[in-house]
Design an enzyme around this catalytic site. Structure first.
Site, PDB file in Angstrom:
ATOM      1  N   TYR A   1       6.484  -9.467   6.763  1.00 47.26           N
ATOM      2  CA  TYR A   1       5.851  -8.168   6.534  1.00 47.26           C
ATOM      3  C   TYR A   1       6.593  -7.094   7.328  1.00 47.26           C
ATOM      4  CZ  TYR A   1       1.946 -10.733   4.365  1.00 47.26           C
ATOM      5  OH  TYR A   1       1.175 -11.536   3.562  1.00 47.26           O
TER       6      TYR A   1
ATOM      7  N   TRP B   1      -5.838 -13.788  -1.122  1.00 41.93           N
ATOM      8  CA  TRP B   1      -5.159 -12.489  -1.037  1.00 41.93           C
ATOM      9  C   TRP B   1      -5.290 -11.657  -2.311  1.00 41.93           C
ATOM     10  CZ3 TRP B   1      -0.758 -11.567  -4.134  1.00 41.93           C
ATOM     11  CH2 TRP B   1      -0.002 -12.662  -4.549  1.00 41.93           C
TER      12      TRP B   1
HETATM   13  P1  NDP Z   1      -5.980  -5.760  -2.309  1.00 40.40           P
HETATM   14  O1  NDP Z   1      -5.728  -6.379  -3.633  1.00 40.40           O
HETATM   15  O2  NDP Z   1      -7.399  -5.562  -1.917  1.00 40.40           O
HETATM   16  O3  NDP Z   1      -5.202  -4.370  -2.266  1.00 40.40           O
HETATM   17  C1  NDP Z   1      -5.362  -3.525  -1.162  1.00 40.40           C
HETATM   18  C2  NDP Z   1      -4.882  -2.125  -1.517  1.00 40.40           C
HETATM   19  O4  NDP Z   1      -5.687  -1.558  -2.572  1.00 40.40           O
HETATM   20  C3  NDP Z   1      -5.036  -1.191  -0.329  1.00 40.40           C
HETATM   21  O5  NDP Z   1      -3.962  -1.271   0.553  1.00 40.40           O
HETATM   22  C4  NDP Z   1      -5.170   0.148  -1.031  1.00 40.40           C
HETATM   23  O6  NDP Z   1      -3.878   0.563  -1.432  1.00 40.40           O
HETATM   24  C5  NDP Z   1      -6.015  -0.221  -2.256  1.00 40.40           C
HETATM   25  N1  NDP Z   1      -7.451  -0.168  -1.963  1.00 40.40           N
HETATM   26  C6  NDP Z   1      -8.182  -1.085  -1.265  1.00 40.40           C
HETATM   27  N2  NDP Z   1      -9.469  -0.719  -1.200  1.00 40.40           N
HETATM   28  C7  NDP Z   1      -9.573   0.440  -1.869  1.00 40.40           C
HETATM   29  C8  NDP Z   1     -10.666   1.297  -2.153  1.00 40.40           C
HETATM   30  N3  NDP Z   1     -11.901   1.019  -1.733  1.00 40.40           N
HETATM   31  N4  NDP Z   1     -10.436   2.410  -2.886  1.00 40.40           N
HETATM   32  C9  NDP Z   1      -9.188   2.704  -3.338  1.00 40.40           C
HETATM   33  N5  NDP Z   1      -8.102   1.932  -3.093  1.00 40.40           N
HETATM   34  C10 NDP Z   1      -8.291   0.807  -2.357  1.00 40.40           C
HETATM   35  O7  NDP Z   1      -5.353  -6.631  -1.138  1.00 40.40           O
HETATM   36  P2  NDP Z   1      -3.808  -6.825  -0.684  1.00 40.40           P
HETATM   37  O8  NDP Z   1      -2.919  -6.964  -1.857  1.00 40.40           O
HETATM   38  O9  NDP Z   1      -3.491  -5.794   0.336  1.00 40.40           O
HETATM   39  O10 NDP Z   1      -3.914  -8.247   0.017  1.00 40.40           O
HETATM   40  C11 NDP Z   1      -4.702  -8.393   1.200  1.00 40.40           C
HETATM   41  C12 NDP Z   1      -3.926  -9.184   2.235  1.00 40.40           C
HETATM   42  O11 NDP Z   1      -3.617 -10.474   1.718  1.00 40.40           O
HETATM   43  C13 NDP Z   1      -2.565  -8.609   2.653  1.00 40.40           C
HETATM   44  O12 NDP Z   1      -2.660  -7.577   3.597  1.00 40.40           O
HETATM   45  C14 NDP Z   1      -1.908  -9.843   3.241  1.00 40.40           C
HETATM   46  O13 NDP Z   1      -2.381 -10.079   4.549  1.00 40.40           O
HETATM   47  C15 NDP Z   1      -2.407 -10.929   2.291  1.00 40.40           C
HETATM   48  N6  NDP Z   1      -1.409 -11.205   1.231  1.00 40.40           N
HETATM   49  C16 NDP Z   1      -0.812 -12.442   1.212  1.00 40.40           C
HETATM   50  C17 NDP Z   1       0.123 -12.774   0.279  1.00 40.40           C
HETATM   51  C18 NDP Z   1       0.737 -14.132   0.298  1.00 40.40           C
HETATM   52  O14 NDP Z   1       1.712 -14.372  -0.432  1.00 40.40           O
HETATM   53  N7  NDP Z   1       0.242 -15.041   1.100  1.00 40.40           N
HETATM   54  C19 NDP Z   1       0.560 -11.800  -0.764  1.00 40.40           C
HETATM   55  C20 NDP Z   1      -0.143 -10.547  -0.683  1.00 40.40           C
HETATM   56  C21 NDP Z   1      -1.093 -10.281   0.270  1.00 40.40           C
HETATM   57  P3  NDP Z   1      -3.412   2.099  -1.571  1.00 40.40           P
HETATM   58  O15 NDP Z   1      -4.372   2.972  -0.823  1.00 40.40           O
HETATM   59  O16 NDP Z   1      -2.052   2.116  -0.988  1.00 40.40           O
HETATM   60  O17 NDP Z   1      -3.384   2.391  -3.027  1.00 40.40           O
END
Ligand code: NDP
Length: 328
Positions: free
Chosen positions: A56, A211
């Site tokens: 990351y 995730w």
């Molecule tokens: P989500 O699918 O929940 O996406 C999160 C993103 O969506 C935020 O950063 C924001 O982005 C947007 N968002 C979230 N809540 C809201 C809301 N209430 N209103 C509007 N926009 C919102 O989760 P992630 O994809 O971030 O995954 C979570 C975690 O999982 C990661 O941080 C990581 O630790 C892990 N992960 C692990 C992976 C793996 O391969 N093992 C791969 C991916 C993630 P924005 O504001 O920028 O639009």
């Protein structure tokens, strides 16, 4: 509503059902003061697990998180922190990525330094490595556990067959077996978690730290009228993610989001809370890792805990009817 906790699979470890991740955000999309506010808001709400990985922001996400943990004054026993190994941090010379004993051990030491902790609670193999025998990987993880540098090891996006093979090897050699998987799971991405892994929950007591519960934001409805400025899909370097709203099947997914929004209104809640609460309904989910670029998003998403009980069997059937035809 108060935070709830589940055991991580068959282990005794208790993990908050909502946790906080740092992919794309820490060290990259957001400044360090926001990262600090996010972690404090999460911890104050009862979150006890913070997810990270060597890859990351090329290690910077761990540096940011480590600095925040160091200054927090939180008891080490009151939280869990993870890292993941495979993609590498800085450097792309041979042995600077993958799941060889050398890289697993060096990546662990580097993560401990960046996170400024004495041990990782959870250490994941971020992807399978077909070039390394699983036995080598399992022995390296076992040794780190015996040395006290890692408490539990697991996998991320390994196939059920690969996880099963790892268990067979560990059973034969008397090694610590992988406890948890970190797979993608949300209304639009279901098959592996629900079907492929089904035998693993029974056989191995597999725990899961899931995730992208909101499919990178798609399930918040924010992409229903294009890609807003400042959103993840507008972030330079993340163009490849835009396929979820512009690629094959996007129109059907966006139409499904509209239908889900109607259900959310009927349940007197919001789309993000509905999507996260739906993940929590699955008892095989140990924790839902939340992502957020703003504290308001995190607070909104933590409210999903209040919605879980509103997802009656009839509501779940409706959500299935909307999501299954567009899910993979
Ligand atoms: P989500 O699918 O929940 O996406 C999160 C993103 O969506 C935020 O950063 C924001 O982005 C947007 N968002 C979230 N809540 C809201 C809301 N209430 N209103 C509007 N926009 C919102 O989760 P992630 O994809 O971030 O995954 C979570 C975690 O999982 C990661 O941080 C990581 O630790 C892990 N992960 C692990 C992976 C793996 O391969 N093992 C791969 C991916 C993630 P924005 O504001 O920028 O639009």
């Amino acid at each position: 509503m108060n935070m709830t906790y589940r055991r991580l699979g068959k282990s005794g470890l208790q993990v908050s059902t909502l946790s906080l991740g740092s992919w794309v955000t820490f060290g990259k999309q957001i400044g360090d003061p926001i990262a600090r506010k996010l972690m404090h808001a999460a911890y104050d709400a009862g979150v006890n697990f913070f997810d990270n990985a060597e890859a990351y922001a090329d290690g910077q996400a761990e540096i940011v998180m480590g600095g925040i943990l160091k200054k927090s004054g939180w008891r080490r026993s009151s939280y869990l922190v993870s890292s993941k190994v495979f993609f590498g941090a800085k450097g792309d010379r041979p042995n600077e990525e993958g799941l060889s004993r050398k890289h697993i051990v060096e990546a662990c030491h580097a993560a401990l330094r960046r996170l400024q902790v004495d041990y990782l609670d959870l250490y994941f193999c971020h992807r399978p490595d077909p070039a390394t025998p699983i036995e080598e990987t399992a022995r390296a993880m076992h040794d780190l556990i015996v040395q006290g540098k890692v408490l539990y090891w697991g996998t991320s996006e390994w196939s059920a067959a690969q996880i099963t093979r790892a268990h067979a090897i560990c059973a034969r050699l008397g090694l610590h077996a992988p406890l948890m998987e970190q797979p993608q799971y949300n209304l639009f991405h279901r098959a592996r978690f629900e079907k492929e892994y089904a035998p693993l929950y029974r056989k191995f007591g597999l725990g899961t730290t899931i995730w992208s519960p909101l499919a990178s934001g798609l399930l918040t409805g924010k992409y229903s009228r294009g890609i807003p400025k400042g959103s993840r899909l507008a972030t330079p370097g993340l163009e490849w993610l835009r396929g979820i709203v512009t690629g094959p099947g996007a129109a059907r997914r966006l139409a499904a989001v509209q239908k889900l929004a109607k259900v959310a209104i009927e349940l007197d809640t919001t789309l993000p809370r509905l999507g996260i609460a739906w993940c929590l309904k699955n008892p095989h989910v140990s924790t839902v890792i939340l992502g957020a670029s703003k504290v308001a998003q995190l607070r909104e998403n933590l409210g999903a805990l209040e919605v879980v009980d509103r997802l009656t069997p009839a509501v779940m059937t409706r959500l299935d009817r909307i999501s299954k035809p567009v899910a993979d």
